[in-house]
Structures are given as C-alpha cells and as structure tokens.
Design a protein around this motif. Structure first.
Motif, PDB file in Angstrom:
ATOM      1  N   LYS A  64       0.850  -1.187   0.000  1.00  0.00           N
ATOM      2  CA  LYS A  64       0.000   0.000   0.000  1.00  0.00           C
ATOM      3  C   LYS A  64       0.890   1.243   0.000  1.00  0.00           C
ATOM      4  O   LYS A  64       1.798   1.360   0.820  1.00  0.00           O
ATOM      5  CB  LYS A  64      -0.899  -0.006   1.233  1.00  0.00           C
ATOM      6  CG  LYS A  64      -1.935   1.086   1.240  1.00  0.00           C
ATOM      7  CD  LYS A  64      -2.872   0.960   2.420  1.00  0.00           C
ATOM      8  CE  LYS A  64      -3.882   2.085   2.397  1.00  0.00           C
ATOM      9  NZ  LYS A  64      -4.716   2.086   3.585  1.00  0.00           N
ATOM     10  N   PRO A  68       0.455   8.561  -1.703  1.00  0.00           N
ATOM     11  CA  PRO A  68      -0.218   8.483  -2.999  1.00  0.00           C
ATOM     12  C   PRO A  68      -0.003   9.764  -3.813  1.00  0.00           C
ATOM     13  O   PRO A  68       0.069  10.857  -3.257  1.00  0.00           O
ATOM     14  CB  PRO A  68      -1.697   8.324  -2.646  1.00  0.00           C
ATOM     15  CG  PRO A  68      -1.729   7.954  -1.205  1.00  0.00           C
ATOM     16  CD  PRO A  68      -0.469   8.466  -0.592  1.00  0.00           C
ATOM     17  N   LYS A  70      -1.457  12.099  -6.968  1.00  0.00           N
ATOM     18  CA  LYS A  70      -2.605  12.375  -7.827  1.00  0.00           C
ATOM     19  C   LYS A  70      -2.114  13.055  -9.095  1.00  0.00           C
ATOM     20  O   LYS A  70      -1.286  13.953  -9.045  1.00  0.00           O
ATOM     21  CB  LYS A  70      -3.612  13.278  -7.111  1.00  0.00           C
ATOM     22  CG  LYS A  70      -4.302  12.596  -5.961  1.00  0.00           C
ATOM     23  CD  LYS A  70      -5.369  13.470  -5.350  1.00  0.00           C
ATOM     24  CE  LYS A  70      -6.007  12.719  -4.193  1.00  0.00           C
ATOM     25  NZ  LYS A  70      -7.092  13.468  -3.590  1.00  0.00           N
ATOM     26  N   ASN A  99       1.925   4.004  -6.804  1.00  0.00           N
ATOM     27  CA  ASN A  99       1.426   4.915  -5.779  1.00  0.00           C
ATOM     28  C   ASN A  99       0.522   5.982  -6.392  1.00  0.00           C
ATOM     29  O   ASN A  99       0.250   7.000  -5.786  1.00  0.00           O
ATOM     30  CB  ASN A  99       2.581   5.551  -4.996  1.00  0.00           C
ATOM     31  CG  ASN A  99       3.464   6.431  -5.846  1.00  0.00           C
ATOM     32  OD1 ASN A  99       3.497   6.303  -7.061  1.00  0.00           O
ATOM     33  ND2 ASN A  99       4.191   7.321  -5.203  1.00  0.00           N
ATOM     34  N   ASP A 101      -2.879   7.635  -7.316  1.00  0.00           N
ATOM     35  CA  ASP A 101      -4.255   7.669  -6.830  1.00  0.00           C
ATOM     36  C   ASP A 101      -5.130   8.087  -8.012  1.00  0.00           C
ATOM     37  O   ASP A 101      -5.293   9.263  -8.286  1.00  0.00           O
ATOM     38  CB  ASP A 101      -4.373   8.670  -5.671  1.00  0.00           C
ATOM     39  CG  ASP A 101      -5.757   8.703  -5.066  1.00  0.00           C
ATOM     40  OD1 ASP A 101      -6.595   7.855  -5.441  1.00  0.00           O
ATOM     41  OD2 ASP A 101      -6.019   9.590  -4.240  1.00  0.00           O
ATOM     42  N   GLN A 103      -8.065   9.154 -10.142  1.00  0.00           N
ATOM     43  CA  GLN A 103      -9.315   9.846  -9.858  1.00  0.00           C
ATOM     44  C   GLN A 103     -10.225   9.929 -11.062  1.00  0.00           C
ATOM     45  O   GLN A 103     -11.420  10.090 -10.936  1.00  0.00           O
ATOM     46  CB  GLN A 103      -9.081  11.267  -9.371  1.00  0.00           C
ATOM     47  CG  GLN A 103      -7.705  11.669  -9.097  1.00  0.00           C
ATOM     48  CD  GLN A 103      -7.564  13.114  -8.705  1.00  0.00           C
ATOM     49  OE1 GLN A 103      -8.424  13.717  -8.084  1.00  0.00           O
ATOM     50  NE2 GLN A 103      -6.458  13.684  -9.056  1.00  0.00           N
TER      51      GLN A 103
END
Length: 105
Positions: A64, A68, A70, A99, A101, A103
C-alpha cells in the motif's frame, strides 16, 4: 523504492456478504490497520504478519502506498496506465505496484 510502500495483507469482502459489524469484528480480530468501504467491496488492511492466520479465503499480500500521487488530467492517467501495462507485460515482471491515486479512470 520499497520505502514508498507498506507491506500489508488485504482482505476484500463483497458489500452485502457480511454486516458492517461482522467486518469490524473480523478487522479487530486480525489487528486491522484500515478498513475502506467501496461501492462493490470492503477492503480490510492488516499487518502482513497476520496473513498466515487469516481463515477467510482471498486474503493476499499487497504494498500500500505511503504517499499516494494524484495526477492532474485523465490523459496523464491514461498515459501512466499504458506505461504500467507495458512494464507488466515484460516477462521478467512478476508484480507491479503503483502509488498513483487514480481519480479520473
């Protein structure tokens, strides 16, 4: 780049297959570090060391991301996915973690 990820176990439970109380009780019994409820499944993250003690089927090892990232546009995400697919298709690659994220996708 290993320092960018935390090695955990994850158990993915389809929404509706267990009550939230049952999920939280399960999480408590395996020392869950995070529970994330999505539209289709509930993800229960727990210490990797607990992986061998999980009686539920489907528990797996993951990395995990700790930080993160974006991206700014859908096009950037599509470009990253295309690159990840190329890397994943290489014969020497066994697993691929990111890593990002996502969207937009």
């Amino acid at each position: 780049v290993n320092y960018l990820f935390e090695k955990l176990g994850v158990l993915r439970i389809p929404v509706g297959s267990k009550s939230i109380e049952e999920v939280l009780e399960l999480g408590d019994s395996i020392n869950a570090v995070d529970v994330i409820e999505g539209e289709e499944e509930i993800e229960v993250y727990f210490p990797y060391e607990q992986l061998g003690k999980i009686e539920e089927s489907g528990a797996e090892e993951i990395y995990k991301p700790l930080l993160p990232v974006k991206l700014n546009t859908r096009q950037e995400e599509e470009d990253v996915i295309a690159l990840m697919e190329l890397i994943d298709d290489h014969e020497d690659v066994q697993q691929l973690f990111s890593n990002i994220d996502f969207q937009y996708i």
